[in-house]
Design a protein around this motif. Structure first.
Motif, PDB file in Angstrom:
ATOM      1  N   THR A 191       3.494  26.378  35.772  1.00  0.00           N
ATOM      2  CA  THR A 191       4.005  27.266  34.549  1.00  0.00           C
ATOM      3  C   THR A 191       5.695  27.222  34.356  1.00  0.00           C
ATOM      4  N   THR A 208     -11.440  28.164  34.961  1.00  0.00           N
ATOM      5  CA  THR A 208     -12.451  27.277  34.418  1.00  0.00           C
ATOM      6  C   THR A 208     -13.703  27.727  33.996  1.00  0.00           C
ATOM      7  N   HIS A 232      -4.025  21.152  34.790  1.00  0.00           N
ATOM      8  CA  HIS A 232      -2.946  22.453  34.888  1.00  0.00           C
ATOM      9  C   HIS A 232      -3.412  23.288  36.096  1.00  0.00           C
ATOM     10  N   GLU A 264      -1.325  32.487  32.755  1.00  0.00           N
ATOM     11  CA  GLU A 264      -0.146  31.798  33.355  1.00  0.00           C
ATOM     12  C   GLU A 264       1.037  32.915  33.177  1.00  0.00           C
ATOM     13  N   GLN A 303      -6.699  33.081  25.926  1.00  0.00           N
ATOM     14  CA  GLN A 303      -7.147  32.937  27.165  1.00  0.00           C
ATOM     15  C   GLN A 303      -5.980  32.195  28.120  1.00  0.00           C
ATOM     16  N   THR A 304      -5.056  31.372  27.743  1.00  0.00           N
ATOM     17  CA  THR A 304      -4.182  30.491  28.517  1.00  0.00           C
ATOM     18  C   THR A 304      -3.019  31.289  29.028  1.00  0.00           C
ATOM     19  N   GLN A 336      -4.542  26.990  35.529  1.00  0.00           N
ATOM     20  CA  GLN A 336      -5.552  27.310  34.683  1.00  0.00           C
ATOM     21  C   GLN A 336      -6.861  27.375  35.558  1.00  0.00           C
TER      22      GLN A 336
END
Ligand code: GUN
Ligand code: FE
Length: 429
Positions: free
Chosen positions: A128, A75, A68, A95, A90-91, A71
């Protein structure tokens, strides 16, 4: 491009359990396609200019079958959560920032720079839901020379307001606009349909995506059977489906003729689901590091291989914290050892040869004849200068490869080629 001859230490897989090693030998190529390898240069190739890689190791390029791009910037963060909490906390908030083009521009520059400098030569990448940001990502990837498939993500339900398309029609219309805009625009980047996963796509949207898939003959990527809570949720959303994979298959978005499909994870794919995966020729992207980080579990890769399923490896950045496909190789080996010891002593651990095969030929096969130096394969290659890891000069090529997989970093990457074209050359060599 014409005919060319390379000289060096070559190391590649033709089959899962056997590594082919050619020390100080020759590789012959024409127009970016491998014609053969030999210890002595055949007469027919004499006189063709020789590109000498000295004592470097030359291996096929590695394909990251699942990652992704948006993202990448987080990391190594949010690693104490399971999938659904990690997505929500978090994601998704990160995004959502890709709605802003200037932000996407900055973040995707960092991503594509690092991917270019990694051992990855090809990749299947999620973007996205945002069309302009996805186009920015595709432009940047095009410029790297790497070959990639990129997906504008579809999400029309069960997602926060700030990261959800208005409805099925809006999501499908935007996807059509995106696919139309890609036609004739790129040489190295192809669009791939990307319904995020069953929970974020309504039935109406899935039906519309199938129409688009058929019309444009597009490949498909998504997630499958990654986490117990996710699987339960899918079961309640789609009570009529026999198992998770069936929920995609009912819409014709699960492999089969003219619909190459890659599904990430398959940690909990049982016999029935694996059977369907086999029937439909779906590729599995095994993402061991992500499965550790998000406490998802360990995919039964030995079982996949015994059943003859098509398997490759993915980093799943940022479920996976490392972009390195060497790391994916060693993680695959390591989790398979735990699986064998703790879960099923009949499923023997992966050997280096097998994990290397998965990252090269296994993943590469999603792109065609990619990931090997057998005749007919596209010449994707990584040239590794491992002097730092072989200081006594005492190791065999097989030992050097193993050490590179476990210990190397960007310092060892000297050059990189995709379809015979140089895409990376380190200055300081
Ligand atoms: N399932 C749905 N979305 C995602 C994602 O972004 N990462 C992972 N690992 N699984 C998912
Ligand atoms: Fe993923």
């Amino acid at each position: 491009m014409g005919r060319e001859v390379w000289r060096g230490n070559f190391c590649w897989s033709a089959e899962p359990e056997r590594l082919k090693v050619l020390e100080q030998g020759y590789l012959m190529a024409q127009d970016g396609v491998v014609q053969g390898t030999a210890k002595e240069l055949p007469d027919a190739w004499k006189g063709v200019p020789i590109h000498d890689f000295g004592d470097c190791l030359v291996i096929p390029g590695l394909t990251d079958l699942h990652m992704h791009a948006p993202q990448y910037e987080f990391t190594g963060m949010g690693m104490d959560m399971e999938l659904l909490e990690w997505l929500n906390r978090q994601t998704f908030p990160v995004e959502a920032r890709y709605a802003e083009e200037a932000y996407a521009e900055r973040a995707y520059t960092l991503f594509t720079d690092d991917l270019k400098n990694s051992v990855t030569t090809r990749a299947c990448i999620f973007a996205t839901i945002h069309l302009p940001a996805t186009e920015i990502l595709m432009e940047k990837l095009e410029a790297t020379g790497l070959k990639t498939m990129v997906g504008k993500v579809n999400m029309d339900r069960n997602s926060p307001d700030f990261l959800r398309e208005a409805d099925a029609k809006a999501s499908a219309d935007e996807t059509l606009r995106w696919v139309d805009g890609c036609i004739g625009r790129f040489q190295n980047v192809q669009p791939i349909l990307t319904p995020r996963f069953i929970p974020s796509c309504s039935d109406d949207l899935m039906r519309r995506l199938k129409q688009i898939q058929k019309q444009y003959h597009l490949p498909v990527q998504s997630h499958l059977s990654e986490n117990p809570g996710e699987i339960e949720w899918v079961q309640s959303l789609c009570p009529e489906s026999e198992f998770y994979g069936d929920a995609y298959d009912r819409f014709g978005l699960f492999g089969g003729e003219d619909c190459p499909t890659v599904m990430a994870h398959c940690v909990y794919s049982d016999e029935k689901e694996q059977q369907r995966i086999r029937e439909r020729g779906v590729w599995i992207a095994h993402c061991p590091q992500s499965n550790i980080n998000l406490s998802s579990g360990i995919a039964p890769v030995r079982e996949f291989l015994e059943r003859g399923l098509k398997v490759g490896l993915g980093s799943d950045v940022a479920g996976g914290s490392s972009i390195s496909m060497f790391r994916a190789v060693t993680d695959a080996i390591q989790v398979s050892k735990l699986y064998w010891r703790m879960k099923d002593e009949d499923r023997k651990p992966l050997k280096l040869e097998e994990a290397f095969y998965l990252a090269t030929v296994g993943s590469g096969s999603f792109f065609g004849k990619v990931g090997s130096f057998e005749p007919g394969y596209e010449l994707d290659a990584v040239v590794l200068d491992d002097r730092r890891l072989n200081r006594l000069g005492s190791h065999t090529v097989r030992e050097r490869l193993e050490r590179i997989c476990y210990l190397s970093d960007d310092r060892e990457i000297a050059e990189k080629y995709v379809s015979g074209k140089e895409v990376l050359q380190k200055q300081n060599r």
